[in-house]
Design a protein around this motif. Structure first.
Motif, PDB file in Angstrom:
ATOM      1  N   ASP A 220      44.516  36.959  39.555  1.00  0.00           N
ATOM      2  CA  ASP A 220      45.152  35.797  39.585  1.00  0.00           C
ATOM      3  C   ASP A 220      44.423  34.240  39.280  1.00  0.00           C
ATOM      4  O   ASP A 220      45.763  34.167  38.279  1.00  0.00           O
ATOM      5  N   ALA A 221      42.972  34.107  38.989  1.00  0.00           N
ATOM      6  CA  ALA A 221      42.708  33.756  38.373  1.00  0.00           C
ATOM      7  C   ALA A 221      42.645  33.825  36.618  1.00  0.00           C
ATOM      8  O   ALA A 221      42.549  32.885  35.976  1.00  0.00           O
ATOM      9  N   ARG A 222      42.684  35.034  36.235  1.00  0.00           N
ATOM     10  CA  ARG A 222      42.669  35.912  35.128  1.00  0.00           C
ATOM     11  C   ARG A 222      44.566  35.222  34.920  1.00  0.00           C
ATOM     12  O   ARG A 222      44.173  35.051  33.443  1.00  0.00           O
ATOM     13  N   ARG A 223      45.067  34.919  35.416  1.00  0.00           N
ATOM     14  CA  ARG A 223      46.373  35.158  34.810  1.00  0.00           C
ATOM     15  C   ARG A 223      46.041  33.799  34.769  1.00  0.00           C
ATOM     16  O   ARG A 223      47.192  33.427  33.785  1.00  0.00           O
ATOM     17  N   MET A 224      46.203  32.701  35.329  1.00  0.00           N
ATOM     18  CA  MET A 224      45.957  31.489  35.058  1.00  0.00           C
ATOM     19  C   MET A 224      45.137  31.062  33.838  1.00  0.00           C
ATOM     20  O   MET A 224      45.371  29.907  32.845  1.00  0.00           O
ATOM     21  N   ALA A 225      44.275  31.296  33.895  1.00  0.00           N
ATOM     22  CA  ALA A 225      43.239  31.312  32.275  1.00  0.00           C
ATOM     23  C   ALA A 225      44.112  31.773  30.961  1.00  0.00           C
ATOM     24  O   ALA A 225      44.228  31.169  29.924  1.00  0.00           O
ATOM     25  N   VAL A 226      45.053  33.267  31.248  1.00  0.00           N
ATOM     26  CA  VAL A 226      45.682  33.227  30.121  1.00  0.00           C
ATOM     27  C   VAL A 226      46.610  32.356  29.846  1.00  0.00           C
ATOM     28  O   VAL A 226      46.827  31.933  29.655  1.00  0.00           O
ATOM     29  N   ALA A 227      47.142  32.099  31.297  1.00  0.00           N
ATOM     30  CA  ALA A 227      48.188  30.861  30.807  1.00  0.00           C
ATOM     31  C   ALA A 227      47.849  29.462  30.169  1.00  0.00           C
ATOM     32  O   ALA A 227      48.730  28.774  29.235  1.00  0.00           O
ATOM     33  N   SER A 228      46.622  29.346  30.263  1.00  0.00           N
ATOM     34  CA  SER A 228      46.435  28.064  30.212  1.00  0.00           C
ATOM     35  C   SER A 228      45.783  28.005  29.002  1.00  0.00           C
ATOM     36  O   SER A 228      45.327  27.066  28.808  1.00  0.00           O
ATOM     37  N   GLY A 229      45.125  29.224  28.227  1.00  0.00           N
ATOM     38  CA  GLY A 229      44.943  29.217  27.439  1.00  0.00           C
ATOM     39  C   GLY A 229      42.794  28.599  27.086  1.00  0.00           C
ATOM     40  O   GLY A 229      42.504  28.057  26.369  1.00  0.00           O
ATOM     41  N   VAL A 230      42.556  29.631  28.626  1.00  0.00           N
ATOM     42  CA  VAL A 230      40.640  28.719  28.871  1.00  0.00           C
ATOM     43  C   VAL A 230      40.031  29.731  29.398  1.00  0.00           C
ATOM     44  O   VAL A 230      40.540  30.917  29.169  1.00  0.00           O
ATOM     45  N   THR A 231      38.679  29.793  29.490  1.00  0.00           N
ATOM     46  CA  THR A 231      38.602  30.832  30.043  1.00  0.00           C
ATOM     47  C   THR A 231      38.229  30.160  31.594  1.00  0.00           C
ATOM     48  O   THR A 231      37.776  29.301  31.686  1.00  0.00           O
ATOM     49  N   ILE A 232      37.633  31.021  32.716  1.00  0.00           N
ATOM     50  CA  ILE A 232      37.741  30.393  33.862  1.00  0.00           C
ATOM     51  C   ILE A 232      36.506  31.883  34.724  1.00  0.00           C
ATOM     52  O   ILE A 232      36.884  32.972  34.660  1.00  0.00           O
ATOM     53  N   ALA A 233      35.843  31.035  35.001  1.00  0.00           N
ATOM     54  CA  ALA A 233      34.355  31.021  35.699  1.00  0.00           C
ATOM     55  C   ALA A 233      34.368  31.043  36.544  1.00  0.00           C
ATOM     56  O   ALA A 233      33.864  29.650  37.266  1.00  0.00           O
ATOM     57  N   ILE A 234      34.084  32.429  37.903  1.00  0.00           N
ATOM     58  CA  ILE A 234      34.245  31.882  38.480  1.00  0.00           C
ATOM     59  C   ILE A 234      32.944  32.612  39.496  1.00  0.00           C
ATOM     60  O   ILE A 234      31.913  33.632  39.250  1.00  0.00           O
ATOM     61  N   ASP A 235      32.181  32.465  40.464  1.00  0.00           N
ATOM     62  CA  ASP A 235      30.450  32.502  41.318  1.00  0.00           C
ATOM     63  C   ASP A 235      31.549  33.065  41.986  1.00  0.00           C
ATOM     64  O   ASP A 235      32.006  33.130  43.836  1.00  0.00           O
ATOM     65  N   SER A 236      31.172  34.423  42.354  1.00  0.00           N
ATOM     66  CA  SER A 236      31.239  35.585  43.019  1.00  0.00           C
ATOM     67  C   SER A 236      31.254  35.042  44.418  1.00  0.00           C
ATOM     68  O   SER A 236      31.991  35.025  45.755  1.00  0.00           O
ATOM     69  N   ALA A 237      29.567  34.916  44.683  1.00  0.00           N
ATOM     70  CA  ALA A 237      29.315  34.468  46.319  1.00  0.00           C
ATOM     71  C   ALA A 237      30.142  32.737  46.853  1.00  0.00           C
ATOM     72  O   ALA A 237      29.310  32.884  47.901  1.00  0.00           O
ATOM     73  N   ALA A 238      30.428  32.264  45.525  1.00  0.00           N
ATOM     74  CA  ALA A 238      30.724  31.546  46.671  1.00  0.00           C
ATOM     75  C   ALA A 238      32.657  31.249  46.890  1.00  0.00           C
ATOM     76  O   ALA A 238      32.317  30.469  47.524  1.00  0.00           O
ATOM     77  N   VAL A 239      32.914  32.494  47.005  1.00  0.00           N
ATOM     78  CA  VAL A 239      34.499  32.619  47.955  1.00  0.00           C
ATOM     79  C   VAL A 239      34.265  32.975  48.062  1.00  0.00           C
ATOM     80  O   VAL A 239      33.629  34.081  49.491  1.00  0.00           O
ATOM     81  N   PRO A 240      34.657  32.186  49.977  1.00  0.00           N
ATOM     82  CA  PRO A 240      35.273  32.384  51.367  1.00  0.00           C
ATOM     83  C   PRO A 240      35.712  33.876  51.384  1.00  0.00           C
ATOM     84  O   PRO A 240      36.879  34.112  50.967  1.00  0.00           O
ATOM     85  N   ILE A 241      34.826  34.759  52.046  1.00  0.00           N
ATOM     86  CA  ILE A 241      35.362  36.095  52.690  1.00  0.00           C
ATOM     87  C   ILE A 241      35.530  36.067  54.015  1.00  0.00           C
ATOM     88  O   ILE A 241      34.840  35.419  55.200  1.00  0.00           O
ATOM     89  N   ALA A 242      36.318  37.038  54.017  1.00  0.00           N
ATOM     90  CA  ALA A 242      37.020  37.155  55.706  1.00  0.00           C
ATOM     91  C   ALA A 242      36.153  38.305  55.685  1.00  0.00           C
ATOM     92  O   ALA A 242      37.028  39.113  56.898  1.00  0.00           O
ATOM     93  N   THR A 243      35.867  39.080  55.406  1.00  0.00           N
ATOM     94  CA  THR A 243      35.072  40.397  55.444  1.00  0.00           C
ATOM     95  C   THR A 243      33.722  40.674  55.802  1.00  0.00           C
ATOM     96  O   THR A 243      32.992  39.661  55.158  1.00  0.00           O
ATOM     97  N   PRO A 244      33.336  41.905  55.997  1.00  0.00           N
ATOM     98  CA  PRO A 244      31.657  41.539  56.116  1.00  0.00           C
ATOM     99  C   PRO A 244      31.762  41.521  54.285  1.00  0.00           C
ATOM    100  O   PRO A 244      32.331  42.036  53.375  1.00  0.00           O
ATOM    101  N   GLU A 245      30.151  41.133  54.339  1.00  0.00           N
ATOM    102  CA  GLU A 245      29.647  40.736  53.125  1.00  0.00           C
ATOM    103  C   GLU A 245      29.648  42.168  51.961  1.00  0.00           C
ATOM    104  O   GLU A 245      29.773  42.204  51.116  1.00  0.00           O
TER     105      GLU A 245
END
Lengths: 304, 304
Positions: A220-245
């Motif tokens: 979904d972040a990739r879709r936002m980037a394509v629609a907006s004509g930008v690049t989105i950089a995600i820091d995977s460790a920053a994403v809150p997760i509800a699963t084991p690490e």
């Protein structure tokens, strides 16, 4: 699914109106009277979007919540829903009553009226999969209505909460032979997703772009980037997760969590507790960077 | 279909809002932004609402036209549609393209934009019937919006045109192995029904009650009588039919013609050429009289 993308492209081409962005993964937005109408329609088919022997009350809930989640991403307040319901031919022990109970619970929870719709007969083909549809009608609370195309280089990327809970929930459903009574808490995120309507309305005036995470945060972040004509950089460790690490990589690629993903100025004072997970950059060679590189490891999310 | 009526009753009970009359056979009507929104949603399932091997272009046309016909009966002008489409898994030789062609033709004919919607995968079950849904959004051109509940004793009952053409058309389809090329003119009424939008808009200011004849003129007139708390007396010989005379009784009980049926003062100067077929009486022992008696001969129309 063969031909699906060509078909969607043909449908999009049909609609000369920019409002036609509301196909499959977005809402239609159109002025009506002195206000702005926000509309979305999603279908769910047994075996594709829910388990064939899943409790119909949970199916009804999910049908409502996932459509209202699309309104939430627009900062829209729901004004009603229309239901398309294919009868099951008594396949379920309680007839259609469990579905009605789940629908009643979801509509009461979100204080949304059922305005109308259609019921159609159980199909002549035994065990044909049940198909359901829901149209949600909303009223924009802020204009311009946030799209997914407004992210600007320099924005921060935020998410409202953890991802991966629905993945764990579906696994628990399958392990428990779809009987949620065996693991009600674990399965809840899959069975009874939450539409973040209040959060969407509160955030709408502050965001440049917003969408709900229905198919996975990376996709979904990739879709936002394509629609907006930008690049989105995600820091995977920053994403809150509800699963084991150790399942972080999967959680980032799994859908059905319905958190809100949005781009806003990095210094914005936001009215909702959210987590910053990345940065919007000027358009580069690829639309999405994960920890500075092109994400590896197969599909970014659930494509349908 | 077992349980359908109980289910519909349960859904109606869910909706405390009078707008919930828009279930199965009517539109939802609600104020929005200083105007009045008219909404309808109909589903069509292969084998129930269209022939499984019917040309998908005709199916697309009918899906659009039948929903717009509901708007026509409210005197509403369409502002757009949302489509729910279940892929066919390549069942048709031309993939999904014939459906797109029919949709394009219908939308162009009625000058209605496709605003959005959803596509879902072809089901995992081979030969599962295809399910389609369409939501039509309209703008009321006259308020109060005509309901089916406003007929008054002393009104005349009118219809905009003949019934029975779709019956003949379906028979021709079946005889011609669903190949309309063998009898294009005969089958047209069944394949490509017409939504009488201009007529509905012109008539709305003049009528006390109006509906489209989707399930048969007798059945739909009876529904109007029940909703209005009156008795409606129909003169069978006065009803215009598109069939040979010996099939008049059938034509009055067959649906899919989408003429407008309405009650208006007997002396009203109507802007559309119509045929008077009966009279609205004070509520008597039964809601519907045909040539002065209770109609005999089985169901009054198509119940679904």
């Amino acid at each position: 699914m063969t031909g699906e993308f060509a078909f969607i492209a043909a449908l999009r081409a049909l609609a000369s109106d920019p409002a036609a962005r509301g196909l499959n993964d977005d809402c239609a937005v159109l002025p009506f009277g002195g206000e702005v109408l926000v509309l979305t329609h999603d279908m769910m088919v047994a075996g594709l979007h829910f388990l064939p022997d899943q409790d119909p009350a949970d199916v009804a809930w999910k049908l409502v919540a996932t459509n209202l989640s699309d309104l939430a991403a627009k900062g829209a307040a729901p004004v009603g829903v229309l239901l398309g319901y294919q009868l099951t031919g008594g396949r379920f022990a309680g007839g259609e009553e469990p579905f009605v109970a789940g629908l009643r619970a979801a509509l009461a929870h979100y204080r949304v009226p059922l305005l109308g719709g259609d019921t159609v007969g159980a199909s002549a083909i035994p065990n044909a999969p049940q198909a359901l549809g829901l149209t949600a009608i909303g009223r924009a609370t802020h204009t311009p209505v946030p799209g997914r195309d407004g992210a600007i280089a320099g924005d921060a990327l935020y998410i409202t909460g953890p991802v991966g809970a629905a993945m764990i929930g579906l696994e628990a459903m399958r392990a428990g032979a779809t009987n949620p009574a065996r693991a009600p808490k674990l399965t809840e995120a899959y069975r009874r997703p939450v539409a973040l309507l209040a959060e969407g309305i509160a955030l709408a005036p502050h965001v440049h772009a917003m969408m709900d995470v229905s198919d996975g945060v990376l996709l979904d972040a990739r879709r936002m980037a394509v629609a907006s004509g930008v690049t989105i950089a995600i820091d995977s460790a920053a994403v809150p997760i509800a699963t084991p690490e150790h399942r972080r990589a999967e959680a980032l690629r799994w859908g059905d969590d319905y958190q809100l993903l949005f781009a806003a100025p990095a210094n914005a004072q936001l009215p909702v507790a959210v987590t910053r997970i990345g940065t919007v950059l000027a358009q580069g060679a690829v639309p999405l960077l994960l920890d500075g590189a092109v994400p590896l490891g197969g599909p970014l999310g659930y494509t349908h």
